[in-house]
Design an enzyme around this catalytic site. Structure first.
Site, short mmCIF file in Angstrom:
data_model
loop_
_atom_site.label_atom_id
_atom_site.label_comp_id
_atom_site.label_asym_id
_atom_site.label_seq_id
_atom_site.Cartn_x
_atom_site.Cartn_y
_atom_site.Cartn_z
N GLU A 47 -4.45 10.50 -17.72
CA GLU A 47 -4.69 9.32 -18.55
C GLU A 47 -6.16 8.94 -18.38
O GLU A 47 -7.04 9.56 -18.98
CB GLU A 47 -3.73 8.22 -18.11
CG GLU A 47 -3.76 6.96 -18.92
CD GLU A 47 -3.09 5.84 -18.17
OE1 GLU A 47 -3.33 5.68 -16.96
OE2 GLU A 47 -2.33 5.07 -18.78
N GLU A 69 -9.19 1.52 -17.36
CA GLU A 69 -8.34 1.03 -18.45
C GLU A 69 -8.95 -0.19 -19.11
O GLU A 69 -8.51 -1.33 -18.91
CB GLU A 69 -6.93 0.80 -17.93
CG GLU A 69 -6.30 2.13 -17.49
CD GLU A 69 -4.89 2.01 -16.96
OE1 GLU A 69 -4.35 0.89 -16.93
OE2 GLU A 69 -4.34 3.05 -16.56
N HIS A 88 -1.60 9.61 -14.14
CA HIS A 88 -1.99 8.31 -14.71
C HIS A 88 -2.76 7.55 -13.64
O HIS A 88 -2.56 7.76 -12.46
CB HIS A 88 -0.77 7.54 -15.20
CG HIS A 88 -0.38 7.96 -16.58
ND1 HIS A 88 -0.16 7.07 -17.60
CD2 HIS A 88 -0.24 9.20 -17.11
CE1 HIS A 88 0.11 7.75 -18.70
NE2 HIS A 88 0.09 9.04 -18.43
N GLU A 89 -3.67 6.70 -14.10
CA GLU A 89 -4.61 6.03 -13.19
C GLU A 89 -5.28 7.09 -12.29
O GLU A 89 -5.27 7.00 -11.07
CB GLU A 89 -3.91 4.95 -12.34
CG GLU A 89 -3.29 3.84 -13.13
CD GLU A 89 -1.94 4.21 -13.76
OE1 GLU A 89 -1.77 3.97 -14.96
OE2 GLU A 89 -1.08 4.75 -13.05
N GLU A 102 0.08 2.95 -23.94
CA GLU A 102 0.98 2.01 -23.24
C GLU A 102 0.58 0.55 -23.47
O GLU A 102 1.44 -0.32 -23.57
CB GLU A 102 1.01 2.32 -21.75
CG GLU A 102 -0.35 2.16 -21.07
CD GLU A 102 -0.31 2.47 -19.57
OE1 GLU A 102 0.62 3.15 -19.14
OE2 GLU A 102 -1.23 2.04 -18.86
N HIS A 149 8.54 12.00 -11.91
CA HIS A 149 7.63 10.85 -11.91
C HIS A 149 7.40 10.33 -10.50
O HIS A 149 8.36 10.10 -9.76
CB HIS A 149 8.19 9.72 -12.78
CG HIS A 149 7.23 8.58 -12.94
ND1 HIS A 149 7.57 7.27 -12.71
CD2 HIS A 149 5.91 8.56 -13.27
CE1 HIS A 149 6.52 6.49 -12.92
NE2 HIS A 149 5.50 7.25 -13.26
N HIS A 150 6.14 10.21 -10.13
CA HIS A 150 5.75 9.63 -8.84
C HIS A 150 4.81 8.45 -9.08
O HIS A 150 3.61 8.64 -9.20
CB HIS A 150 5.01 10.67 -7.99
CG HIS A 150 5.89 11.73 -7.42
ND1 HIS A 150 5.37 12.89 -6.88
CD2 HIS A 150 7.23 11.83 -7.30
CE1 HIS A 150 6.38 13.65 -6.45
NE2 HIS A 150 7.51 13.02 -6.70
N GLU A 151 5.36 7.26 -9.19
CA GLU A 151 4.49 6.08 -9.21
C GLU A 151 4.23 5.72 -7.75
O GLU A 151 5.16 5.42 -7.00
CB GLU A 151 5.18 4.92 -9.94
CG GLU A 151 4.44 3.59 -9.86
CD GLU A 151 3.01 3.67 -10.35
OE1 GLU A 151 2.80 3.94 -11.54
OE2 GLU A 151 2.07 3.47 -9.52
C1 NOJ Z 1 1.23 2.99 -15.64
C2 NOJ Z 1 1.32 4.27 -16.39
O1 NOJ Z 1 0.17 4.50 -17.17
C3 NOJ Z 1 2.58 4.24 -17.21
O2 NOJ Z 1 2.66 5.37 -18.04
C4 NOJ Z 1 3.77 4.14 -16.30
O3 NOJ Z 1 4.95 4.05 -17.05
C5 NOJ Z 1 3.67 2.91 -15.41
N1 NOJ Z 1 2.40 2.86 -14.77
C6 NOJ Z 1 4.76 2.90 -14.36
O4 NOJ Z 1 4.57 3.94 -13.47
CA CA Z 2 -2.06 3.46 -17.02
#
Ligand code: NOJ
Ligand code: CA
Length: 701
Positions: free
Chosen positions: A496, A171, A477-478, A502, A396-398
């Site tokens: 991503e 990023e 993402h990431e 973002e 969503h899985h952060e």
């Molecule tokens: C980074 C992600 O790129 C973004 O889309 C997401 O909303 C946040 N992390 C939280 O998970």
């Molecule tokens: Ca990101």
């Protein structure tokens, strides 16, 4: 699909003079040539296109633990030259049919007892090679200490790059410098200060885009990265780049007890910047899905999200609060809007336990639960309502980069989503510190790994395989960089892996980043950039329930946001803004509703690297075409020649464009929409405002 595979006799020279062995092979159109030499036992390769040098003599080789040096002392045991040509049809993509056509040189080299195979494939648009070290008696331990592959270019070649071995994965904004200047110091001076997190060496991530001094454009990347470590390119001076693999925390680059197969090292070669965007090299170097696997359940589509109101407008929170975004009532409203306008999915972030204000980005936060909902999120009710409205929740899985926590819940989490009718999951790995992925070793000690090494490569693989068992498509993402594995696992639908939209929410990418991405990150595969922001200023609150931050802007124009749906390919494309912002521009919103995500073909109509680009794409399901054009901070006038249209047909073109008053900074939301009759002979004059763009929908009458 017709497969043509045959052995052919190539012209090759074997010369043992002064201990030199030489083997040459050309691309099918004979324009690109590769020379492999063994010079006193040391392997080298070089690449030319016509009379232009692409890569001059460069070393090859691997070094294993226990002193097994596979960079010298070789003899040729065998060599084989073959040719391959077929057409294949991806399940969905940028092209209905892709040609795979190459000549292959396979060399079996022997060093004392040890055998290694190097395979080269020469395409009309580039070269790929890889190492295969089969399991064999002479080796007990395959731990790879180094790969010494070189790319000898010229000091005068210019590169577009982001730093490897740094804190925020991929990023970053792009730097454009000479090859020898790829360093953290130069990056810190020119783009962003990364000096405080200086673990690791100076290197660039791939795809690495290079404009050579002789006018040729190349992109160096890798394909089919499986159970290996990802490669960066480190400058060694005088225009030389050397592969640096991300090591495990103990310094070993790749661990195996079963032989080693590297990913393909790819050099895509183009005569101009448009040619950079025309290759299918990366997908061609991957395999079709396993014949036993049926992936017809994977569906490209468009989605909205309970998302921008946290990351962009900052009016809601991911965590429980008076302003919690993912509450049942609000999710119902989004479902209504998304369903009314024909979307396939709705992303809901902040639905699960584990979110709190300090969740980001240390890799040490409170671990997330992936099965327990927050109190005000009634998953059952939402699931029933969304299926009634033909919307799939995009789960969503952060993970916060906490892999062991995620893996321990993975199957239960996928089971739950599967039961709830969820078809897509956006995963996330925010952990903004160098080499900071926690792992427990055999002795129970916590150690830390890089985001890009073999440990994580294998993690992403595990997730995608298990997701396919539960019929879930993944948008990461990431992520780890795309190396074309989506051909084998179409459910790895998007990712991503760059500075996306973002950042325009909570900081800024500046006005010139959007024209860098197609010539850099996008060369590796589809991107979940999340376009479609319509409210480009006065959108962000200083805090939930607070005041509008007058300084926050998205450095784009509304017409350019539409163009990105054509310019940036993704089979799962987001409309990232809020329903209330779209309601103000419903006529422009029509473009987002209509634009397809699955294409028959694409044509690059014009481009100048990192300055402007126009792409035309044909819908796979109709005779309609879509055109998107974008510019950097400079205004431009384009003449768009529609000679790609069908001779015998008439069309109506609906043009969404900037006006003479539009400006990314001062007046971004001004646009005009115009409908005109067109045919194959039409040429359209289009004005692009500073930082702007245009989108055209061309419908067959
Ligand atoms: C980074 C992600 O790129 C973004 O889309 C997401 O909303 C946040 N992390 C939280 O998970
Ligand atoms: Ca990101």
């Amino acid at each position: 699909m017709k497969i043509l595979k045959f052995f052919i006799l190539f012209f090759f020279i074997i010369s043992c003079n002064k201990g030199i062995f030489l083997s040459s092979i050309n691309s099918p159109d004979n324009k690109i040539s590769l020379n492999f030499t063994l010079d006193n036992g040391k392997p080298f390769y070089s690449i030319n296109k016509g009379d232009k040098i692409i890569v001059s003599n460069s070393s090859l080789g691997l070094i294993l633990k226990n002193g097994i040096d596979l960079t010298k002392g070789f003899k040729i045991k065998n060599q084989k030259q073959t040719s391959f040509k077929n057409n294949w049809n991806p399940l969905f993509g940028e092209f209905k049919t892709i040609e795979n056509n190459y000549n292959q040189l396979s060399l079996d080299l022997i060093n004392n007892e040890t055998e290694i195979n190097i395979e080269f494939r020469i395409y009309n648009d580039g070269v790929a090679f890889r190492y295969i070290l089969p399991k064999q008696k002479s080796i007990q331990n395959y731990d790879l200490m180094d790969e010494i592959t070189e790319f000898n270019l010229s000091s005068k070649d210019s590169a577009w790059w982001i730093p490897g071995f740094s804190y925020r994965r991929y990023e970053f904004l792009y730097a454009n410098t000479g090859i020898d200047d790829i360093s953290k110091k130069v990056y810190s001076d020119l783009v962003e200060d990364i000096s405080y997190d200086s673990l690791g060496i100076d290197a660039a991530h791939t795809p690495l885009t290079i404009k050579k001094n002789n006018g040729i454009f190349i992109s160096i990347h890798e394909a089919n990265l499986v159970d290996y470590s990802s490669m960066t390119l480190s400058p060694k001076g005088k225009g030389s780049l050397e592969v640096e693999l991300y090591p495990w925390s103990d310094g070993i680059k790749v661990k195996s007890d079963n032989g080693i197969k590297s990913s393909w090292r790819t050099i895509h070669i183009a005569d101009n910047s448009s040619g950079l965007l025309e290759s299918n090299l990366i997908l061609n170097l991957n395999d079709d899905p396993d014949e036993k696997e049926d992936f017809s359940w994977v569906k490209p589509g468009k989605y909205m999200g309970v998302w921008w109101e946290m990351i962009g407008t900052n009016e809601s929170t991911w965590w429980p609060s008076k302003y919690h975004g993912a509450n049942t009532k609000k999710v119902f409203n989004y479902i209504d809007f998304a369903s009314k306008h024909g979307f396939n999915g709705l992303l809901v972030e902040g639905w699960n336990k584990g979110w709190y204000p300090g969740w980001c980005c240390s890799g040490n936060g409170i671990p997330f639960s992936f099965t327990e909902s927050l109190e005000d999120f009634d998953f059952k009710k939402i699931s029933l309502y969304s299926s009634k409205k033909n919307i799939s929740i995009v789960g969503h899985h952060e993970t916060g980069g906490q892999i062991e926590n995620y893996e321990s819940q993975l199957e239960d989490a996928f089971k739950l989503y599967n039961q709830m009718g969820v078809k897509y999951i956006k995963t996330g790995y925010v952990n903004d510190v160098s080499r900071n992925i926690k792992r427990t070793d055999q002795n129970g000690n916590i150690i830390r790994e890089w985001h890009h090494g073999q440990y994580m490569i294998n993690h992403f693989h595990k997730v995608i395989e298990l997701a396919s068992k539960y019929k879930l498509s993944i948008i990461t993402h990431e992520p780890i960089k795309d190396t074309g594995l989506s051909r084998t696992f179409p459910n790895f639908i998007s990712r991503e892996g760059a500075k996306g939209q973002e950042f325009n929410g909570f900081s800024s990418n500046g006005v010139n980043h959007a024209t860098d991405l197609p010539f850099t990150r996008l060369l590796s595969g589809p991107m979940d950039y999340t376009p479609g922001i319509f409210q480009l200023n006065n959108f962000r609150y200083d805090k939930p329930g607070g005041k509008i931050d007058k300084n926050a802007i998205v450095p784009s124009t509304l017409a350019k946001e539409l163009a990105l749906y054509v310019v940036y390919y993704s089979p799962m494309q987001m409309a990232a803004d809020l329903p209330r912002h779209y309601k103000k521009h419903l006529r422009a919103f029509d473009f987002i509703k209509n634009v397809p995500v699955n294409w028959e073909t694409k044509i690059i109509l014009n481009s100048k690297i990192s300055e402007y680009l126009t792409i035309a794409r044909k819908d796979i399901d109709s005779d309609n075409w879509y055109v998107g054009g974008i510019t950097d901070e400079k205004k431009r006038n384009f003449k768009i020649n529609l000679d790609f249209l069908d001779e015998s047909k008439d069309y109506t073109a609906k043009i969404y464009k900037d006006t003479s008053e539009t400006h990314w900074d001062k007046n971004p939301m001004e646009y005009s929409i115009e409908s005109i009759k067109v045919n194959k002979d039409s040429k359209l004059d289009v004005y692009l405002a500073p930082g702007g763009g245009f989108a055209i929908e061309i419908i067959k009458n």
